[in-house]
Every structure is written in C-alpha cells, then in structure tokens.
Design a protein around this motif. Sequence first.
Motif, PDB file in Angstrom:
ATOM      1  N   MET A   1       0.929  -1.287  -0.126  1.00 16.16           N
ATOM      2  CA  MET A   1       0.028   0.164   0.201  1.00 16.16           C
ATOM      3  C   MET A   1       1.007   1.257  -0.136  1.00 16.16           C
ATOM      4  O   MET A   1       1.798   1.395   0.981  1.00 16.16           O
ATOM      5  CB  MET A   1      -0.823  -0.066   1.354  1.00 16.16           C
ATOM      6  CG  MET A   1      -2.225   0.746   1.295  1.00 16.16           C
ATOM      7  SD  MET A   1      -3.131   0.640   2.861  1.00 16.16           S
ATOM      8  CE  MET A   1      -3.497  -0.987   2.840  1.00 16.16           C
ATOM      9  N   ASP A   2       0.613   2.125  -0.994  1.00 21.06           N
ATOM     10  CA  ASP A   2       1.527   3.364  -1.053  1.00 21.06           C
ATOM     11  C   ASP A   2       1.246   4.338  -0.115  1.00 21.06           C
ATOM     12  O   ASP A   2       0.049   4.237   0.437  1.00 21.06           O
ATOM     13  CB  ASP A   2       1.343   4.098  -2.375  1.00 21.06           C
ATOM     14  CG  ASP A   2       1.758   3.253  -3.554  1.00 21.06           C
ATOM     15  OD1 ASP A   2       2.940   2.456  -3.261  1.00 21.06           O
ATOM     16  OD2 ASP A   2       1.479   3.551  -4.905  1.00 21.06           O
ATOM     17  N   GLU A   3       1.889   5.188   0.500  1.00 18.81           N
ATOM     18  CA  GLU A   3       1.642   6.199   1.497  1.00 18.81           C
ATOM     19  C   GLU A   3       0.328   6.882   1.164  1.00 18.81           C
ATOM     20  O   GLU A   3       0.440   7.569   0.078  1.00 18.81           O
ATOM     21  CB  GLU A   3       2.518   6.983   1.783  1.00 18.81           C
ATOM     22  CG  GLU A   3       2.198   7.827   3.319  1.00 18.81           C
ATOM     23  CD  GLU A   3       3.579   8.716   3.490  1.00 18.81           C
ATOM     24  OE1 GLU A   3       3.126   9.544   4.431  1.00 18.81           O
ATOM     25  OE2 GLU A   3       4.398   8.738   2.748  1.00 18.81           O
ATOM     26  N   TYR A   4      -0.602   7.198   1.881  1.00 20.12           N
ATOM     27  CA  TYR A   4      -1.701   7.686   1.548  1.00 20.12           C
ATOM     28  C   TYR A   4      -1.691   9.253   2.076  1.00 20.12           C
ATOM     29  O   TYR A   4      -1.618   9.359   3.305  1.00 20.12           O
ATOM     30  CB  TYR A   4      -3.025   7.147   1.986  1.00 20.12           C
ATOM     31  CG  TYR A   4      -4.457   7.845   1.645  1.00 20.12           C
ATOM     32  CD1 TYR A   4      -4.872   7.502   0.183  1.00 20.12           C
ATOM     33  CD2 TYR A   4      -5.042   8.611   2.415  1.00 20.12           C
ATOM     34  CE1 TYR A   4      -5.957   8.136  -0.212  1.00 20.12           C
ATOM     35  CE2 TYR A   4      -6.287   9.064   1.879  1.00 20.12           C
ATOM     36  CZ  TYR A   4      -6.891   8.846   0.746  1.00 20.12           C
ATOM     37  OH  TYR A   4      -7.987   9.423   0.377  1.00 20.12           O
ATOM     38  N   THR A   5      -1.737  10.174   1.230  1.00 21.54           N
ATOM     39  CA  THR A   5      -1.425  11.638   1.588  1.00 21.54           C
ATOM     40  C   THR A   5      -2.665  12.474   1.525  1.00 21.54           C
ATOM     41  O   THR A   5      -2.661  13.733   1.966  1.00 21.54           O
ATOM     42  CB  THR A   5      -0.511  12.372   0.583  1.00 21.54           C
ATOM     43  OG1 THR A   5      -1.034  12.183  -0.604  1.00 21.54           O
ATOM     44  CG2 THR A   5       0.693  11.508   0.801  1.00 21.54           C
ATOM     45  N   LEU A   6      -3.651  12.026   1.365  1.00 23.64           N
ATOM     46  CA  LEU A   6      -5.009  12.979   1.308  1.00 23.64           C
ATOM     47  C   LEU A   6      -5.490  12.984   2.744  1.00 23.64           C
ATOM     48  O   LEU A   6      -5.403  12.115   3.425  1.00 23.64           O
ATOM     49  CB  LEU A   6      -6.171  12.426   0.327  1.00 23.64           C
ATOM     50  CG  LEU A   6      -5.702  12.280  -1.272  1.00 23.64           C
ATOM     51  CD1 LEU A   6      -6.804  11.637  -1.996  1.00 23.64           C
ATOM     52  CD2 LEU A   6      -5.133  13.506  -1.698  1.00 23.64           C
ATOM     53  N   PRO A   7      -6.548  13.731   2.921  1.00 24.23           N
ATOM     54  CA  PRO A   7      -7.176  14.021   4.315  1.00 24.23           C
ATOM     55  C   PRO A   7      -7.907  12.838   4.686  1.00 24.23           C
ATOM     56  O   PRO A   7      -8.563  12.009   3.553  1.00 24.23           O
ATOM     57  CB  PRO A   7      -8.197  15.323   4.245  1.00 24.23           C
ATOM     58  CG  PRO A   7      -7.410  15.893   3.087  1.00 24.23           C
ATOM     59  CD  PRO A   7      -6.871  15.077   2.103  1.00 24.23           C
TER      60      PRO A   7
END
Length: 137
Positions: free
Chosen positions: A1-7
């Motif tokens: 899982m890529d790092e999730y950067t959205l709120p």
Amino acid sequence: MDEYTLPLPLITTLSKVFWDGCRENKLLYQHCKDCGRVIFFPKHLCPDCMGHNLEWLESQGKGRIDTFTVTYEGAPPAFMGVTPYCVAIIRMDEGYRMMSNIVECDFDELECEMPVEVAFVPVTEEITLPKFRPARG
Ligand SMILES: [Zn+2]
C-alpha cells in the motif's frame, strides 16, 4: 500500500463501528427500532423520534446516484494531485443517502439515477474508504 497523503476521516467513538465495518468490507448504517427510520451518518439519537433504540445493519451496498460533480480544476490544495475526481450523493437502496467518490468509470458516462455499488478502497491500516462504481449487473 503506497503512503496515502489525502485527508482522512476522523474516527469518533460513535463512527468507529462504521469504519471498523468498512475495514471488513461491510457497509453499515443505523436503524431506529422504535420508529423504523434509517440513519446515516452515525448518530446517538434517532433524528425523528429522539429514541436511543438504534441498531446497526449491513447495507447491500447498492444505490443510485442522486447528484454528482466532477472536479477537473480548482480543487482544494490537498486534492490538486488527484483531479479529475467525482463526488456524488448516493441514494442507497435501504433509504439513506451518503456522499462518496465514484470510481472505476468514465466520468463522461455518469448520470443521475445511474445504479452504483460500493467499492471498498483500503488507504491505511485503519481506514478503508467506501467508494462507489457503476453497478455490474
Ligand atoms: Zn426513531
């Protein structure tokens, strides 16, 4: 899982049941056992009869697009990197409405009343987002 950067959604003691359900690919909503009202987003009291006698039920995850918008530009800063995206109000078959993204589709083909189904998208260890895609029959 890529790092999730959205709120990310804020999980409260009340909404934790809903988010735990999403993590298990279950879309939960509440039902008032006193007056029969279906309830979403999670509440402590029934907004119709003010009763506390609420239960959690599992949705079939199917509904129709009530209304939607596709953002191509002018997105809030946090979402600038993910345009275009679609935000829709979905009228669930159980009778409640929820806001989410429509995914896995050509945005030019979207229309109100289009049948959609939930598509669970895990974004962190804790959070799985319930998005929607055109229903597959
Ligand atoms: Zn009620």
